[in-house]
Write a protein that holds these residues in place. Structure first.
Motif, PDB file in Angstrom:
ATOM      1  N   GLY A 188     -10.193  87.492   2.639  1.00  0.00           N
ATOM      2  CA  GLY A 188     -10.904  88.502   2.067  1.00  0.00           C
ATOM      3  C   GLY A 188     -10.017  89.890   2.238  1.00  0.00           C
ATOM      4  N   ASP A 189      -9.002  89.837   3.236  1.00  0.00           N
ATOM      5  CA  ASP A 189      -8.012  90.777   3.456  1.00  0.00           C
ATOM      6  C   ASP A 189      -7.153  90.914   2.390  1.00  0.00           C
ATOM      7  OD1 ASP A 189      -9.173  91.210   5.947  1.00  0.00           O
ATOM      8  OD2 ASP A 189      -7.495  90.202   7.078  1.00  0.00           O
ATOM      9  N   LYS A 190      -6.998  92.377   2.183  1.00  0.00           N
ATOM     10  CA  LYS A 190      -5.801  92.603   0.931  1.00  0.00           C
ATOM     11  C   LYS A 190      -4.643  92.732   1.526  1.00  0.00           C
ATOM     12  CE  LYS A 190      -6.944  94.304  -2.623  1.00  0.00           C
ATOM     13  NZ  LYS A 190      -6.692  93.663  -3.799  1.00  0.00           N
ATOM     14  N   VAL A 191      -3.495  92.061   1.128  1.00  0.00           N
ATOM     15  CA  VAL A 191      -2.391  91.856   1.764  1.00  0.00           C
ATOM     16  C   VAL A 191      -1.120  92.113   0.785  1.00  0.00           C
ATOM     17  CG1 VAL A 191      -2.904  90.346   3.651  1.00  0.00           C
ATOM     18  CG2 VAL A 191      -2.328  89.375   1.278  1.00  0.00           C
ATOM     19  N   LYS A 192      -0.003  92.152   1.241  1.00  0.00           N
ATOM     20  CA  LYS A 192       1.246  92.436   0.555  1.00  0.00           C
ATOM     21  C   LYS A 192       1.994  91.300   0.534  1.00  0.00           C
ATOM     22  CE  LYS A 192       3.554  96.106   0.279  1.00  0.00           C
ATOM     23  NZ  LYS A 192       4.495  97.460   0.678  1.00  0.00           N
ATOM     24  N   ILE A 233       3.489  86.659   3.846  1.00  0.00           N
ATOM     25  CA  ILE A 233       2.679  88.126   3.881  1.00  0.00           C
ATOM     26  C   ILE A 233       3.431  88.948   5.006  1.00  0.00           C
ATOM     27  CG2 ILE A 233       0.549  88.835   5.010  1.00  0.00           C
ATOM     28  CD1 ILE A 233      -0.575  86.160   4.312  1.00  0.00           C
ATOM     29  N   THR A 234       3.574  90.177   4.404  1.00  0.00           N
ATOM     30  CA  THR A 234       4.432  91.224   5.036  1.00  0.00           C
ATOM     31  C   THR A 234       3.683  92.542   5.724  1.00  0.00           C
ATOM     32  OG1 THR A 234       4.865  92.273   3.264  1.00  0.00           O
ATOM     33  CG2 THR A 234       6.686  90.378   4.094  1.00  0.00           C
ATOM     34  N   PHE A 235       2.261  92.601   5.032  1.00  0.00           N
ATOM     35  CA  PHE A 235       1.465  93.524   5.367  1.00  0.00           C
ATOM     36  C   PHE A 235      -0.016  93.436   5.037  1.00  0.00           C
ATOM     37  CE2 PHE A 235      -0.141  98.080   4.454  1.00  0.00           C
ATOM     38  CZ  PHE A 235       0.219  98.849   5.759  1.00  0.00           C
ATOM     39  N   ARG A 236      -0.778  93.915   5.854  1.00  0.00           N
ATOM     40  CA  ARG A 236      -2.245  93.757   6.028  1.00  0.00           C
ATOM     41  C   ARG A 236      -2.909  95.154   5.672  1.00  0.00           C
ATOM     42  NH1 ARG A 236      -6.892  94.045   9.007  1.00  0.00           N
ATOM     43  NH2 ARG A 236      -5.619  94.423  10.748  1.00  0.00           N
ATOM     44  N   TYR A 237      -3.486  95.428   4.598  1.00  0.00           N
ATOM     45  CA  TYR A 237      -4.279  96.979   4.334  1.00  0.00           C
ATOM     46  C   TYR A 237      -5.450  96.966   5.148  1.00  0.00           C
ATOM     47  CZ  TYR A 237      -0.865  96.918   0.339  1.00  0.00           C
ATOM     48  OH  TYR A 237       0.128  96.891  -0.327  1.00  0.00           O
ATOM     49  N   LYS A 238      -5.585  98.301   5.439  1.00  0.00           N
ATOM     50  CA  LYS A 238      -6.769  98.465   6.060  1.00  0.00           C
ATOM     51  C   LYS A 238      -8.097  98.084   5.452  1.00  0.00           C
ATOM     52  CE  LYS A 238      -4.801 100.813   9.935  1.00  0.00           C
ATOM     53  NZ  LYS A 238      -4.730 102.014  10.703  1.00  0.00           N
ATOM     54  N   ASP A 284       0.798  92.717  -4.488  1.00  0.00           N
ATOM     55  CA  ASP A 284      -0.436  92.810  -3.775  1.00  0.00           C
ATOM     56  C   ASP A 284      -1.522  91.754  -3.932  1.00  0.00           C
ATOM     57  OD1 ASP A 284       0.408  94.864  -2.431  1.00  0.00           O
ATOM     58  OD2 ASP A 284      -0.707  96.257  -3.769  1.00  0.00           O
ATOM     59  N   GLY A 285      -2.160  90.955  -3.009  1.00  0.00           N
ATOM     60  CA  GLY A 285      -3.160  89.998  -3.323  1.00  0.00           C
ATOM     61  C   GLY A 285      -4.244  90.104  -2.405  1.00  0.00           C
ATOM     62  N   THR A 286      -5.111  88.980  -2.476  1.00  0.00           N
ATOM     63  CA  THR A 286      -6.182  88.772  -1.557  1.00  0.00           C
ATOM     64  C   THR A 286      -6.183  87.201  -1.054  1.00  0.00           C
ATOM     65  OG1 THR A 286      -7.444  90.465  -2.938  1.00  0.00           O
ATOM     66  CG2 THR A 286      -8.742  88.896  -1.387  1.00  0.00           C
ATOM     67  N   VAL A 287      -6.366  87.445   0.350  1.00  0.00           N
ATOM     68  CA  VAL A 287      -6.373  86.178   0.999  1.00  0.00           C
ATOM     69  C   VAL A 287      -7.924  85.471   0.555  1.00  0.00           C
ATOM     70  CG1 VAL A 287      -6.612  84.958   3.520  1.00  0.00           C
ATOM     71  CG2 VAL A 287      -5.102  87.173   2.996  1.00  0.00           C
ATOM     72  N   THR A 288      -7.559  83.998   0.072  1.00  0.00           N
ATOM     73  CA  THR A 288      -8.791  83.461  -0.229  1.00  0.00           C
ATOM     74  C   THR A 288      -9.115  82.379   0.831  1.00  0.00           C
ATOM     75  OG1 THR A 288      -7.469  81.964  -1.552  1.00  0.00           O
ATOM     76  CG2 THR A 288      -8.530  83.713  -2.893  1.00  0.00           C
ATOM     77  N   GLU A 289      -8.266  81.684   1.450  1.00  0.00           N
ATOM     78  CA  GLU A 289      -8.508  80.567   2.518  1.00  0.00           C
ATOM     79  C   GLU A 289      -7.429  80.681   3.629  1.00  0.00           C
ATOM     80  OE1 GLU A 289      -8.945  75.697   2.130  1.00  0.00           O
ATOM     81  OE2 GLU A 289      -8.374  77.029   0.305  1.00  0.00           O
ATOM     82  N   ALA A 290      -7.722  80.462   4.656  1.00  0.00           N
ATOM     83  CA  ALA A 290      -7.061  80.398   5.930  1.00  0.00           C
ATOM     84  C   ALA A 290      -6.816  79.031   6.011  1.00  0.00           C
ATOM     85  CB  ALA A 290      -7.962  80.886   7.173  1.00  0.00           C
ATOM     86  N   LEU A 291      -5.660  78.366   6.238  1.00  0.00           N
ATOM     87  CA  LEU A 291      -5.305  77.012   6.689  1.00  0.00           C
ATOM     88  C   LEU A 291      -4.531  77.003   7.911  1.00  0.00           C
ATOM     89  CD1 LEU A 291      -3.404  76.488   3.080  1.00  0.00           C
ATOM     90  CD2 LEU A 291      -5.893  75.796   3.729  1.00  0.00           C
ATOM     91  N   PRO A 292      -4.475  75.757   8.466  1.00  0.00           N
ATOM     92  CA  PRO A 292      -3.764  75.666   9.709  1.00  0.00           C
ATOM     93  C   PRO A 292      -2.204  76.090   9.859  1.00  0.00           C
ATOM     94  CG  PRO A 292      -4.812  73.736   8.957  1.00  0.00           C
ATOM     95  CD  PRO A 292      -4.775  74.359   7.795  1.00  0.00           C
ATOM     96  N   ASN A 293      -1.798  76.292  10.999  1.00  0.00           N
ATOM     97  CA  ASN A 293      -0.452  76.759  11.297  1.00  0.00           C
ATOM     98  C   ASN A 293      -0.030  77.970  10.564  1.00  0.00           C
ATOM     99  OD1 ASN A 293      -0.027  74.466  12.798  1.00  0.00           O
ATOM    100  ND2 ASN A 293       0.676  73.230  10.778  1.00  0.00           N
ATOM    101  N   ALA A 294      -1.083  79.024  10.837  1.00  0.00           N
ATOM    102  CA  ALA A 294      -0.919  80.404  10.143  1.00  0.00           C
ATOM    103  C   ALA A 294      -0.398  80.501   8.502  1.00  0.00           C
ATOM    104  CB  ALA A 294       0.156  81.103  10.942  1.00  0.00           C
TER     105      ALA A 294
END
Length: 72
Positions: A50-54, A67-72, A9-19
Motif C-alpha cells: 500500500g506504500d507509494k514508492v519511487k 526501490i529508492t524512496f518511500r513517500y509519506k 512512481d508506483g504502489t507496493v502490492t505484495e511483500a515477498l521474502p528477502n526484502a
C-alpha cells in the motif's frame, strides 16, 4: 557518470521474502519485482503493501527494479 535508469512512481502490492516486493507502476499496467536499496535498508525504513514508492528501472530489463524512496 550519468545513470541510465528510469525513475517511476508506483504502489507496493505484495511483500515477498528477502526484502523483495511486487510494485504496480503508476500510469502503466505493469507489475515489477523490486528489491530495496542499501540506504533504505541501512536506515531501517519499513515498507508495507500500500506504500507509494519511487522505483529505479534499468532500461535493458524492465521487469526488475530497485526501490529508492518511500513517500509519506
Amino acid at each position: 557518470m550519468a545513470k541510465d535508469v528510469l525513475e517511476i512512481d508506483g504502489t507496493v502490492t505484495e511483500a515477498l521474502p528477502n526484502a523483495m516486493f511486487k510494485v504496480k507502476l503508476d500510469g502503466l499496467d505493469k507489475e515489477v519485482l523490486c528489491h530495496i536499496s542499501g540506504k533504505i535498508r541501512m536506515n531501517y525504513i519499513k515498507i508495507v503493501p500500500g506504500d507509494k514508492v519511487k522505483v529505479e528501472i534499468n532500461p535493458y530489463s524492465l521487469d526488475k527494479g530497485r526501490i529508492t524512496f518511500r513517500y509519506k
